[in-house]
Design a protein around this motif. Sequence first.
Motif, mmCIF file in Angstrom:
data_model
loop_
_atom_site.group_PDB
_atom_site.id
_atom_site.type_symbol
_atom_site.label_atom_id
_atom_site.label_comp_id
_atom_site.label_asym_id
_atom_site.label_seq_id
_atom_site.Cartn_x
_atom_site.Cartn_y
_atom_site.Cartn_z
ATOM 1 N N ASN A 74 0.906 -1.178 0.160
ATOM 2 C CA ASN A 74 -0.011 0.082 -0.016
ATOM 3 C C ASN A 74 0.952 1.338 0.090
ATOM 4 O O ASN A 74 1.145 2.160 1.111
ATOM 5 C CB ASN A 74 -1.023 0.107 1.136
ATOM 6 C CG ASN A 74 -1.914 1.213 1.255
ATOM 7 O OD1 ASN A 74 -2.275 1.621 0.142
ATOM 8 N ND2 ASN A 74 -2.237 1.506 2.228
ATOM 9 N N PRO A 75 1.541 1.534 -1.157
ATOM 10 C CA PRO A 75 2.501 2.816 -1.067
ATOM 11 C C PRO A 75 1.705 3.936 -0.785
ATOM 12 O O PRO A 75 0.826 4.355 -1.192
ATOM 13 C CB PRO A 75 2.792 2.658 -2.662
ATOM 14 C CG PRO A 75 2.640 1.366 -3.129
ATOM 15 C CD PRO A 75 1.331 1.062 -2.557
ATOM 16 N N LYS A 76 2.681 4.749 -0.058
ATOM 17 C CA LYS A 76 2.315 6.017 0.307
ATOM 18 C C LYS A 76 3.198 7.110 0.020
ATOM 19 O O LYS A 76 2.806 8.291 0.105
ATOM 20 C CB LYS A 76 2.554 6.157 2.060
ATOM 21 C CG LYS A 76 1.865 5.099 2.926
ATOM 22 C CD LYS A 76 0.510 5.452 2.927
ATOM 23 C CE LYS A 76 -0.069 4.554 3.835
ATOM 24 N NZ LYS A 76 -0.053 3.094 4.175
ATOM 25 N N THR A 77 4.232 6.728 -0.965
ATOM 26 C CA THR A 77 4.984 7.380 -1.648
ATOM 27 C C THR A 77 4.993 7.393 -3.076
ATOM 28 O O THR A 77 4.500 6.376 -3.824
ATOM 29 C CB THR A 77 6.658 7.337 -1.494
ATOM 30 O OG1 THR A 77 6.617 7.414 0.181
ATOM 31 C CG2 THR A 77 7.460 8.144 -2.091
ATOM 32 N N ASP A 78 5.148 8.745 -3.899
ATOM 33 C CA ASP A 78 4.672 8.700 -5.179
ATOM 34 C C ASP A 78 6.269 8.570 -6.081
ATOM 35 O O ASP A 78 6.379 7.840 -7.106
ATOM 36 C CB ASP A 78 4.156 9.733 -5.814
ATOM 37 C CG ASP A 78 2.680 9.722 -5.313
ATOM 38 O OD1 ASP A 78 1.991 8.607 -5.501
ATOM 39 O OD2 ASP A 78 2.274 10.716 -4.855
ATOM 40 N N ILE A 79 7.263 9.227 -5.493
ATOM 41 C CA ILE A 79 8.402 9.541 -6.072
ATOM 42 C C ILE A 79 9.477 9.642 -5.196
ATOM 43 O O ILE A 79 9.316 10.319 -4.032
ATOM 44 C CB ILE A 79 8.422 10.596 -6.957
ATOM 45 C CG1 ILE A 79 9.530 10.514 -8.154
ATOM 46 C CG2 ILE A 79 8.453 12.186 -6.446
ATOM 47 C CD1 ILE A 79 9.518 11.279 -9.444
ATOM 48 N N ILE A 258 10.501 6.346 -9.530
ATOM 49 C CA ILE A 258 9.010 6.053 -9.259
ATOM 50 C C ILE A 258 8.648 4.933 -8.501
ATOM 51 O O ILE A 258 8.820 3.886 -8.820
ATOM 52 C CB ILE A 258 8.144 6.546 -10.702
ATOM 53 C CG1 ILE A 258 8.468 7.828 -11.270
ATOM 54 C CG2 ILE A 258 6.569 6.279 -10.362
ATOM 55 C CD1 ILE A 258 7.911 7.810 -12.670
ATOM 56 N N VAL A 259 8.001 5.296 -7.410
ATOM 57 C CA VAL A 259 7.420 3.901 -6.534
ATOM 58 C C VAL A 259 6.340 3.101 -7.197
ATOM 59 O O VAL A 259 5.392 3.953 -7.810
ATOM 60 C CB VAL A 259 6.898 4.429 -5.103
ATOM 61 C CG1 VAL A 259 6.318 3.400 -4.348
ATOM 62 C CG2 VAL A 259 8.196 5.265 -4.500
ATOM 63 N N LYS A 260 6.701 1.749 -7.387
ATOM 64 C CA LYS A 260 5.719 0.838 -8.044
ATOM 65 C C LYS A 260 4.326 1.032 -7.245
ATOM 66 O O LYS A 260 4.248 0.939 -5.809
ATOM 67 C CB LYS A 260 6.033 -0.505 -7.757
ATOM 68 C CG LYS A 260 5.207 -1.263 -8.689
ATOM 69 C CD LYS A 260 6.158 -2.742 -8.972
ATOM 70 C CE LYS A 260 5.310 -3.742 -10.101
ATOM 71 N NZ LYS A 260 5.458 -2.883 -11.181
ATOM 72 N N LYS A 270 5.605 13.773 -14.082
ATOM 73 C CA LYS A 270 5.852 15.341 -14.596
ATOM 74 C C LYS A 270 7.002 15.815 -13.764
ATOM 75 O O LYS A 270 7.996 16.559 -14.355
ATOM 76 C CB LYS A 270 4.667 16.013 -14.142
ATOM 77 C CG LYS A 270 3.418 15.881 -14.945
ATOM 78 C CD LYS A 270 2.155 16.833 -14.697
ATOM 79 C CE LYS A 270 1.036 16.448 -15.480
ATOM 80 N NZ LYS A 270 -0.306 16.947 -15.098
ATOM 81 N N TRP A 271 7.148 15.340 -12.359
ATOM 82 C CA TRP A 271 8.401 15.680 -11.591
ATOM 83 C C TRP A 271 9.409 15.083 -12.213
ATOM 84 O O TRP A 271 10.660 15.772 -12.137
ATOM 85 C CB TRP A 271 8.107 15.109 -10.086
ATOM 86 C CG TRP A 271 9.244 15.366 -9.330
ATOM 87 C CD1 TRP A 271 10.554 14.601 -9.168
ATOM 88 C CD2 TRP A 271 9.683 16.352 -8.370
ATOM 89 N NE1 TRP A 271 11.417 15.049 -8.379
ATOM 90 C CE2 TRP A 271 10.997 16.029 -7.729
ATOM 91 C CE3 TRP A 271 8.860 17.368 -8.006
ATOM 92 C CZ2 TRP A 271 11.439 17.010 -6.783
ATOM 93 C CZ3 TRP A 271 9.359 18.183 -6.802
ATOM 94 C CH2 TRP A 271 10.733 17.979 -6.546
ATOM 95 N N TYR A 272 9.657 13.748 -12.749
ATOM 96 C CA TYR A 272 10.645 13.225 -13.124
ATOM 97 C C TYR A 272 11.315 13.780 -14.313
ATOM 98 O O TYR A 272 12.409 14.091 -14.235
ATOM 99 C CB TYR A 272 10.062 11.718 -13.345
ATOM 100 C CG TYR A 272 11.313 10.534 -13.738
ATOM 101 C CD1 TYR A 272 11.289 9.607 -12.684
ATOM 102 C CD2 TYR A 272 11.915 10.434 -14.743
ATOM 103 C CE1 TYR A 272 12.041 8.555 -12.721
ATOM 104 C CE2 TYR A 272 12.906 9.276 -14.889
ATOM 105 C CZ TYR A 272 12.930 8.461 -13.920
ATOM 106 O OH TYR A 272 13.763 7.295 -14.077
ATOM 107 N N ALA A 275 12.747 17.219 -13.244
ATOM 108 C CA ALA A 275 14.018 17.291 -12.276
ATOM 109 C C ALA A 275 15.141 16.865 -13.206
ATOM 110 O O ALA A 275 16.219 17.163 -13.020
ATOM 111 C CB ALA A 275 13.768 16.286 -11.194
ATOM 112 N N LEU A 276 14.639 16.440 -14.323
ATOM 113 C CA LEU A 276 15.901 16.043 -15.207
ATOM 114 C C LEU A 276 16.270 17.026 -16.296
ATOM 115 O O LEU A 276 17.253 17.011 -17.191
ATOM 116 C CB LEU A 276 15.626 14.646 -16.000
ATOM 117 C CG LEU A 276 15.440 13.478 -15.341
ATOM 118 C CD1 LEU A 276 15.121 12.095 -16.308
ATOM 119 C CD2 LEU A 276 17.083 13.001 -14.784
ATOM 120 N N SER A 277 15.388 18.385 -16.279
ATOM 121 C CA SER A 277 15.599 19.243 -17.185
ATOM 122 C C SER A 277 16.891 20.205 -16.787
ATOM 123 O O SER A 277 17.260 20.313 -15.735
ATOM 124 C CB SER A 277 14.402 20.013 -17.282
ATOM 125 O OG SER A 277 14.291 20.947 -16.239
ATOM 126 N N ALA A 278 17.647 20.716 -17.742
ATOM 127 C CA ALA A 278 18.739 21.667 -17.466
ATOM 128 C C ALA A 278 18.390 22.863 -16.711
ATOM 129 O O ALA A 278 19.231 23.076 -15.854
ATOM 130 C CB ALA A 278 19.359 22.163 -18.831
#
Length: 342
Positions: A74-79, A258-260, A270-272, A275-278
């Motif tokens: 029961n994941p509580k975290t997304d990323i 990203i959490v399964k 979107k965050w992922y 966060a990888l952008s220059a």
Amino acid sequence: MNSIKLIAAGLAASASLIAFNAKADGSLNLICSADVVICEQMQGDFQKETGISVNMVRLSSGETYAKIRAEARNPKTDIWWGGTGDPHLQAAAENLTEEYKSPMLGELQDWAVKQAESADYKTVGIYAGALGWGYNTEIFASKGWKEPKCWADLLDPALKGEIQMANPNSSGTAYTALASLVQIMGEDEAYDYMEKLNANISQYTKSGSAPVKAAARGETGLGIVFMHDAVSQTAEGFPVKSVAPCEGTGYEIGSMSIVKGAKNVENAKKWYDWALSAPVQSRMKDAKSFQLPSNKSAEIPKEAPRFEDIKLIDYDFKTYGEPERRKALLERWDREIGAKAN
């Protein structure tokens, strides 16, 4: 009248459901395993740019791995953003994280892409940094101690009670140190070294960056940390000098996963990508985070320790990120080092 009341109640329930869904769609549950200053900066910037509400918790990478594993049903975290790559790779190996091939991969350094490929795209490299230490120059000068340039120098009896490092069970930084020493010296020799070093350790902290912050405040002489964490203290005006060990050293590839089963998976993506952008990675220096960014177009902070100036080992991320290897090293550390800690 009753039917009108029923319709009104139904509309009210629908409105509440819509409001709840809108809130769910507009949120993101993030664990950040980097320094709290960059965590808060990233949280604020993303909220401002996207309108998505970020519920952020700061935990060390070892703690985060344990939390994600415990909550797998029961994941509580997304990323999960930041922290050393080894626990991210372990989470990937145990299928605790989700495969995602970001459209940003083509903009990344080779080492960041290799990190993703080795984990079947269940994690990705976001920054890199070499392991070393930072020492308080004023304390060393006042005591007449020589600058410690090599791992061997940390065994000097004069440094008894003057060194801090983190506990490798909770800290990715300390696990990188453990795995690096094993690769530099051989396993038995590394544990012999750490047992001798234990005589000079005053405290095994929970957080990887805490030892050099203690050195900066004058509470200890030296902290074993990633060099960029030592540089951060220097940039803050503290009398801290960073050192890359002469025998060679390991390095981290700070990672993101990203959490399964994430409840807000689209927002996590979107965050992922963001966060990888220059532009985002170029802003890390504003929080005095001086790692090497993974985006090839991101601005490298002038203070960042450069890999070309450091004797790096060929750190085996895959082997030392494997669950069984990691577990065995940590259990041996607990038996032979942790149990004898001061």
